[in-house]
Design a protein around this motif. Structure first.
Motif, PDB file in Angstrom:
ATOM      1  N   ASP A  26       0.831  -1.212   0.000  1.00 20.67           N
ATOM      2  CA  ASP A  26       0.000   0.000   0.000  1.00 20.67           C
ATOM      3  C   ASP A  26       0.860   1.256   0.000  1.00 20.67           C
ATOM      4  O   ASP A  26       0.465   2.287  -0.537  1.00 20.67           O
ATOM      5  N   LEU A  27       2.036   1.173   0.590  1.00 24.21           N
ATOM      6  CA  LEU A  27       2.941   2.320   0.614  1.00 24.21           C
ATOM      7  C   LEU A  27       3.416   2.672  -0.790  1.00 24.21           C
ATOM      8  O   LEU A  27       3.613   3.837  -1.120  1.00 24.21           O
ATOM      9  N   ARG A  28       3.619   1.651  -1.640  1.00 25.06           N
ATOM     10  CA  ARG A  28       4.007   1.901  -3.041  1.00 25.06           C
ATOM     11  C   ARG A  28       2.913   2.661  -3.766  1.00 25.06           C
ATOM     12  O   ARG A  28       3.174   3.601  -4.509  1.00 25.06           O
ATOM     13  N   HIS A  29       1.667   2.236  -3.558  1.00 23.70           N
ATOM     14  CA  HIS A  29       0.544   2.912  -4.212  1.00 23.70           C
ATOM     15  C   HIS A  29       0.417   4.354  -3.728  1.00 23.70           C
ATOM     16  O   HIS A  29       0.175   5.264  -4.525  1.00 23.70           O
ATOM     17  N   THR A  30       0.596   4.546  -2.438  1.00 26.45           N
ATOM     18  CA  THR A  30       0.531   5.901  -1.888  1.00 26.45           C
ATOM     19  C   THR A  30       1.646   6.758  -2.471  1.00 26.45           C
ATOM     20  O   THR A  30       1.420   7.905  -2.870  1.00 26.45           O
ATOM     21  N   ALA A  31       2.849   6.209  -2.531  1.00 23.23           N
ATOM     22  CA  ALA A  31       3.984   6.955  -3.076  1.00 23.23           C
ATOM     23  C   ALA A  31       3.720   7.343  -4.530  1.00 23.23           C
ATOM     24  O   ALA A  31       3.937   8.493  -4.930  1.00 23.23           O
ATOM     25  N   ALA A  32       3.225   6.396  -5.328  1.00 22.82           N
ATOM     26  CA  ALA A  32       2.929   6.690  -6.736  1.00 22.82           C
ATOM     27  C   ALA A  32       1.864   7.769  -6.858  1.00 22.82           C
ATOM     28  O   ALA A  32       1.988   8.685  -7.675  1.00 22.82           O
ATOM     29  N   SER A  33       0.842   7.680  -6.051  1.00 25.49           N
ATOM     30  CA  SER A  33      -0.238   8.673  -6.087  1.00 25.49           C
ATOM     31  C   SER A  33       0.273  10.060  -5.724  1.00 25.49           C
ATOM     32  O   SER A  33      -0.071  11.049  -6.369  1.00 25.49           O
ATOM     33  N   LEU A  34       1.106  10.134  -4.693  1.00 29.23           N
ATOM     34  CA  LEU A  34       1.650  11.422  -4.268  1.00 29.23           C
ATOM     35  C   LEU A  34       2.597  12.003  -5.316  1.00 29.23           C
ATOM     36  O   LEU A  34       2.610  13.210  -5.556  1.00 29.23           O
ATOM     37  N   LEU A  35       3.396  11.148  -5.943  1.00 28.50           N
ATOM     38  CA  LEU A  35       4.299  11.616  -6.998  1.00 28.50           C
ATOM     39  C   LEU A  35       3.509  12.222  -8.157  1.00 28.50           C
ATOM     40  O   LEU A  35       3.853  13.289  -8.662  1.00 28.50           O
ATOM     41  N   ALA A  37       0.469  13.409  -8.027  1.00 34.95           N
ATOM     42  CA  ALA A  37      -0.211  14.618  -7.558  1.00 34.95           C
ATOM     43  C   ALA A  37       0.739  15.815  -7.549  1.00 34.95           C
ATOM     44  O   ALA A  37       0.302  16.955  -7.684  1.00 34.95           O
ATOM     45  N   GLN A  38       2.042  15.550  -7.415  1.00 32.36           N
ATOM     46  CA  GLN A  38       3.039  16.614  -7.444  1.00 32.36           C
ATOM     47  C   GLN A  38       3.431  16.996  -8.865  1.00 32.36           C
ATOM     48  O   GLN A  38       4.227  17.897  -9.055  1.00 32.36           O
ATOM     49  N   GLY A  39       2.875  16.272  -9.838  1.00 35.12           N
ATOM     50  CA  GLY A  39       3.155  16.608 -11.228  1.00 35.12           C
ATOM     51  C   GLY A  39       4.221  15.761 -11.888  1.00 35.12           C
ATOM     52  O   GLY A  39       4.641  16.062 -13.005  1.00 35.12           O
ATOM     53  N   CYS A  40       4.693  14.711 -11.227  1.00 36.22           N
ATOM     54  CA  CYS A  40       5.674  13.821 -11.861  1.00 36.22           C
ATOM     55  C   CYS A  40       5.041  13.126 -13.061  1.00 36.22           C
ATOM     56  O   CYS A  40       3.842  12.852 -13.065  1.00 36.22           O
ATOM     57  N   THR A  41       5.852  12.825 -14.040  1.00 35.01           N
ATOM     58  CA  THR A  41       5.351  12.132 -15.222  1.00 35.01           C
ATOM     59  C   THR A  41       5.210  10.640 -14.931  1.00 35.01           C
ATOM     60  O   THR A  41       5.809  10.113 -13.984  1.00 35.01           O
ATOM     61  N   GLN A  46       7.296   5.360 -13.202  1.00 31.94           N
ATOM     62  CA  GLN A  46       7.693   4.025 -13.665  1.00 31.94           C
ATOM     63  C   GLN A  46       9.104   3.697 -13.188  1.00 31.94           C
ATOM     64  O   GLN A  46       9.354   2.611 -12.666  1.00 31.94           O
ATOM     65  N   LYS A  47      10.015   4.636 -13.362  1.00 34.93           N
ATOM     66  CA  LYS A  47      11.412   4.407 -12.972  1.00 34.93           C
ATOM     67  C   LYS A  47      11.553   4.251 -11.457  1.00 34.93           C
ATOM     68  O   LYS A  47      12.281   3.385 -10.987  1.00 34.93           O
TER      69      LYS A  47
END
Length: 97
Positions: A26-35, A37-41, A46-47
């Motif tokens: 779940d932490l991976r999903h949260t991290a991806a969502s936050l990234l 939301a900050q505008g990361c591509t 993916q990387k």
């Protein structure tokens, strides 16, 4: 580190903070969502997550990326919209006689 030990450490930390039980994944999903939301591509996410194909990242998180993209497009629309007539500079017209 052993995956079991990482999970056990996470669960102890959550319990000590009186937070609900969560899977480590779940932490991976949260991290991806936050990234996103900050505008990361999607490519950056993916990387970071180590996905071998961007299609996997897009399938999992594409809906989040689209909301960020819509906000960016709305900002671009506002930046390129014509200025209100009352604010627009007046052109000087010279008469030719």
């Amino acid at each position: 580190m052993e995956p079991r030990n990482v999970l056990r450490h996470l669960q102890r930390g959550l319990a000590a903070l009186k937070l609900p039980h969560h899977r480590f994944h779940d932490l991976r999903h949260t991290a991806a969502s936050l990234l996103l939301a900050q505008g990361c591509t999607l490519h950056t996410v993916q990387k970071i997550l180590g996905h071998s194909q961007i299609a996997l990242t897009s399938d999992l998180y594409g809906h989040l990326f689209m909301s960020v993209a819509r906000e960016a497009m709305a900002g671009m629309d506002a930046a390129l919209s014509p200025v209100a007539p009352s604010v627009a500079p007046q052109a000087t017209v010279k008469s030719v006689n």
